[in-house]
Design a protein around this motif. Structure first.
Motif, PDB file in Angstrom:
ATOM      1  N   VAL A   1       1.045  -1.341  -0.188  1.00 45.94           N
ATOM      2  CA  VAL A   1       0.129  -0.025   0.123  1.00 45.94           C
ATOM      3  C   VAL A   1       0.765   1.273   0.053  1.00 45.94           C
ATOM      4  N   ALA A   2       1.974   1.160   0.109  1.00 45.90           N
ATOM      5  CA  ALA A   2       2.855   2.600   0.499  1.00 45.90           C
ATOM      6  C   ALA A   2       4.232   2.317  -0.356  1.00 45.90           C
ATOM      7  N   TRP A   3       4.751   3.668  -0.802  1.00 44.87           N
ATOM      8  CA  TRP A   3       6.080   3.748  -1.467  1.00 44.87           C
ATOM      9  C   TRP A   3       6.596   4.412  -0.024  1.00 44.87           C
ATOM     10  N   PHE A   4       7.969   3.492   0.347  1.00 44.78           N
ATOM     11  CA  PHE A   4       8.781   4.280   1.488  1.00 44.78           C
ATOM     12  C   PHE A   4      10.130   3.442   1.164  1.00 44.78           C
ATOM     13  N   GLY A   5      11.134   3.947   2.031  1.00 36.81           N
ATOM     14  CA  GLY A   5      12.622   3.576   2.054  1.00 36.81           C
ATOM     15  C   GLY A   5      13.205   3.666   0.676  1.00 36.81           C
ATOM     16  N   MET A   6      12.780   4.732  -0.167  1.00 31.35           N
ATOM     17  CA  MET A   6      13.521   4.676  -1.472  1.00 31.35           C
ATOM     18  C   MET A   6      14.500   5.843  -1.583  1.00 31.35           C
ATOM     19  N   ALA A   7      14.960   6.337  -0.344  1.00 28.70           N
ATOM     20  CA  ALA A   7      16.076   7.288  -0.489  1.00 28.70           C
ATOM     21  C   ALA A   7      17.637   6.785  -0.872  1.00 28.70           C
ATOM     22  N   SER A   8      17.742   5.301  -0.906  1.00 31.17           N
ATOM     23  CA  SER A   8      18.792   4.733  -1.614  1.00 31.17           C
ATOM     24  C   SER A   8      18.513   3.318  -1.660  1.00 31.17           C
ATOM     25  N   GLY A   9      19.283   2.635  -2.723  1.00 33.24           N
ATOM     26  CA  GLY A   9      19.408   1.288  -2.914  1.00 33.24           C
ATOM     27  C   GLY A   9      17.725   0.757  -3.642  1.00 33.24           C
ATOM     28  N   SER A  10      17.243   1.487  -4.148  1.00 30.39           N
ATOM     29  CA  SER A  10      15.792   1.191  -4.536  1.00 30.39           C
ATOM     30  C   SER A  10      15.917   1.174  -6.134  1.00 30.39           C
ATOM     31  N   ALA A  11      15.264   0.469  -7.024  1.00 31.12           N
ATOM     32  CA  ALA A  11      15.303   0.254  -8.579  1.00 31.12           C
ATOM     33  C   ALA A  11      14.441   1.383  -8.938  1.00 31.12           C
ATOM     34  N   ARG A  12      13.423   1.847  -8.318  1.00 33.68           N
ATOM     35  CA  ARG A  12      12.941   3.133  -8.827  1.00 33.68           C
ATOM     36  C   ARG A  12      13.527   4.409  -8.568  1.00 33.68           C
ATOM     37  N   ALA A  13      13.321   5.375  -9.032  1.00 32.70           N
ATOM     38  CA  ALA A  13      13.987   6.642  -8.891  1.00 32.70           C
ATOM     39  C   ALA A  13      13.229   7.269  -7.720  1.00 32.70           C
ATOM     40  N   PRO A  14      14.625   7.871  -6.622  1.00 33.07           N
ATOM     41  CA  PRO A  14      14.068   8.194  -5.400  1.00 33.07           C
ATOM     42  C   PRO A  14      13.299   9.521  -5.588  1.00 33.07           C
ATOM     43  N   ARG A  15      12.290   9.378  -5.609  1.00 27.89           N
ATOM     44  CA  ARG A  15      11.169  10.650  -5.589  1.00 27.89           C
ATOM     45  C   ARG A  15       9.445   9.946  -5.324  1.00 27.89           C
ATOM     46  N   PRO A  16       8.901  10.876  -5.291  1.00 27.77           N
ATOM     47  CA  PRO A  16       7.211  10.475  -5.298  1.00 27.77           C
ATOM     48  C   PRO A  16       6.938   9.851  -6.434  1.00 27.77           C
ATOM     49  N   GLN A  17       6.070   8.765  -6.416  1.00 32.74           N
ATOM     50  CA  GLN A  17       5.575   7.925  -7.298  1.00 32.74           C
ATOM     51  C   GLN A  17       4.172   8.394  -7.873  1.00 32.74           C
ATOM     52  N   SER A  18       3.834   7.835  -8.831  1.00 31.24           N
ATOM     53  CA  SER A  18       2.588   8.039  -9.252  1.00 31.24           C
ATOM     54  C   SER A  18       1.565   7.535  -8.448  1.00 31.24           C
ATOM     55  N   VAL A  19       0.374   8.348  -8.313  1.00 30.83           N
ATOM     56  CA  VAL A  19      -0.655   7.890  -7.355  1.00 30.83           C
ATOM     57  C   VAL A  19      -1.564   6.968  -7.823  1.00 30.83           C
TER      58      VAL A  19
END
Length: 106
Positions: A17-35
């Protein structure tokens, strides 16, 4: 907090249900994601936890810091507890803090 809980008997799996922990080490861009790319809660509301922290009306400390809730894309899972309160001065400009809007379909 009421809308985020949605009368759920238990907190759902955060990764569903949530985007979190994306400051580093994520495959996605470290920014808010599409709602709406994660699962909605019981009431059909998306992104009530994570993605961006929500400015709240109440004050963390009188005349100084506002409350933010829900955690953001860069926070750890512990910041995404429905009851967790963060803080920021009202002049803060950061793309990890915003607000949540609800739109009723026509």
């Amino acid at each position: 907090e009421y809308a985020a809980r949605a009368q759920e008997p238990a907190l759902p799996e955060l990764t569903a249900v949530a985007w979190f922990g994306m400051a580093s080490g994520s495959a996605r861009a470290p920014r808010p994601q599409s709602v709406g790319t994660k699962k909605a809660n019981r009431w059909g509301l998306y992104d009530m936890l994570g993605n961006v922290a929500e400015w709240c009306e109440d004050w963390y400390s009188p005349n100084f810091q506002r409350v933010v809730r829900g955690g953001s894309w860069m926070d750890s899972a512990s910041a995404l507890r429905v009851s967790a309160r963060g803080k920021a001065v009202p002049s803060t400009r950061d793309y990890s803090i915003g607000l949540r809007l609800i739109r009723t379909p026509q």
